[in-house]
Scaffold this active site. Structure first.
Site, PDB file in Angstrom:
ATOM      1  N   CYS A  17     -26.180  20.584 -22.124  1.00  0.00           N
ATOM      2  CA  CYS A  17     -26.872  20.691 -20.834  1.00  0.00           C
ATOM      3  C   CYS A  17     -27.584  19.402 -20.424  1.00  0.00           C
ATOM      4  CB  CYS A  17     -27.811  21.892 -20.843  1.00  0.00           C
ATOM      5  SG  CYS A  17     -26.868  23.442 -20.823  1.00  0.00           S
ATOM      6  N   LYS A  75     -29.825  28.887 -14.274  1.00  0.00           N
ATOM      7  CA  LYS A  75     -28.409  28.543 -14.161  1.00  0.00           C
ATOM      8  C   LYS A  75     -27.590  29.373 -15.131  1.00  0.00           C
ATOM      9  CE  LYS A  75     -29.054  24.710 -17.305  1.00  0.00           C
ATOM     10  NZ  LYS A  75     -28.269  25.302 -18.401  1.00  0.00           N
ATOM     11  N   ASP A 114     -33.809  23.503 -20.612  1.00  0.00           N
ATOM     12  CA  ASP A 114     -33.493  24.632 -21.512  1.00  0.00           C
ATOM     13  C   ASP A 114     -34.283  24.650 -22.826  1.00  0.00           C
ATOM     14  OD1 ASP A 114     -31.651  24.962 -19.488  1.00  0.00           O
ATOM     15  OD2 ASP A 114     -29.876  24.938 -20.755  1.00  0.00           O
TER      16      ASP A 114
HETATM   17  C1  VGL Z   1     -26.406  25.156 -23.569  1.00  0.00           C
HETATM   18  C2  VGL Z   1     -24.543  25.947 -24.623  1.00  0.00           C
HETATM   19  C3  VGL Z   1     -24.567  27.092 -23.864  1.00  0.00           C
HETATM   20  C4  VGL Z   1     -27.420  24.058 -23.459  1.00  0.00           C
HETATM   21  C5  VGL Z   1     -26.443  26.280 -22.778  1.00  0.00           C
HETATM   22  O1  VGL Z   1     -28.542  24.315 -22.972  1.00  0.00           O
HETATM   23  O2  VGL Z   1     -27.105  22.919 -23.865  1.00  0.00           O
HETATM   24  N1  VGL Z   1     -25.443  24.989 -24.480  1.00  0.00           N
HETATM   25  N2  VGL Z   1     -25.517  27.247 -22.942  1.00  0.00           N
END
Ligand code: VGL
Ligand code: ZN
Length: 197
Positions: free
Chosen positions: A151, A106, A8
């Protein structure tokens, strides 16, 4: 064989983004260097439809970072972020994405969030990444990215439970650190057998 899993590294998790993680952009050069030497590179991309159930905007009276009870368990509510096709959902512009062989998206099901690269937050619905790694003969994983305590943490713990040899490079991760979530994540990863480097 080893794989680098880049979690991410998206605009919304970098300074100026909708769910900015402090220093999120600082890890990009080091990740590029690791990607250049990796046997295999997988990216993950948080990829929510507009109106996703993890957004506080969908829960009247609730603010971002409050907790709600979902059918699959407790869920932190987030600002709207990483909406499919939006600039915020794009990878950081300096990330050398062409080095990756696979991108796992995702969080695309409206009713369930997905922190982990392996399973959605019900801990049961698979993303398919396990099968990809196993069929490529990959047994060791190095994880980097955002955010350490969400994540990256969920991905590392799931991978260790699945039997992969997992190392998290904390210098190439940054955390949200909500109410002690970073320390809890470090404890949880260590307990699951993840190597914290
Ligand atoms: C994430 C919160 C919401 C992350 C993704 O990548 O850690 N955190 N969506
Ligand atoms: Zn998300």
């Amino acid at each position: 064989m080893d794989a680098l899993i880049v979690i991410d590294v998206q605009n919304d998790f970098c300074p100026g983004g909708a769910l900015a993680v402090a220093g999120g952009d600082e890890i990009v050069p080091g990740i590029n260097t690791l990607m250049a030497g990796a046997d295999a590179v997988v990216l993950t991309q948080d990829w929510h439809p507009a109106g996703h159930s993890s957004f506080a905007s969908q829960h009247p009276g609730k603010a971002p970072l409050e907790l709600v009870e979902m059918p699959y368990g407790p869920q932190v509510l987030w600002p709207d972020h990483c909406i499919q096709g939006s600039p915020g959902a794009g990878f950081h512009p300096a990330l050398e994405v062409d080095r990756a062989e696979l991108t796992i998206r995702k969080g695309f099901r409206p009713a369930i969030d997905s922190y982990s690269a392996f399973f959605e937050n019900d801990h049961a619905t698979p993303t398919g990444l396990e099968g990809y790694l196993r069929t490529r003969g990959i047994t060791r994983l190095v994880m980097v990215g955002l955010a350490t305590d969400f994540c990256v943490n969920y991905s590392a713990v799931d991978a260790a439970k699945l039997g992969f040899d997992v190392t998290v490079r904390q210098d190439l991760c940054r955390a949200i650190d909500l109410n002690g979530s970073l320390a809890a994540a470090q404890d949880g990863m260590a307990a699951a057998g993840v190597t914290l480097a």
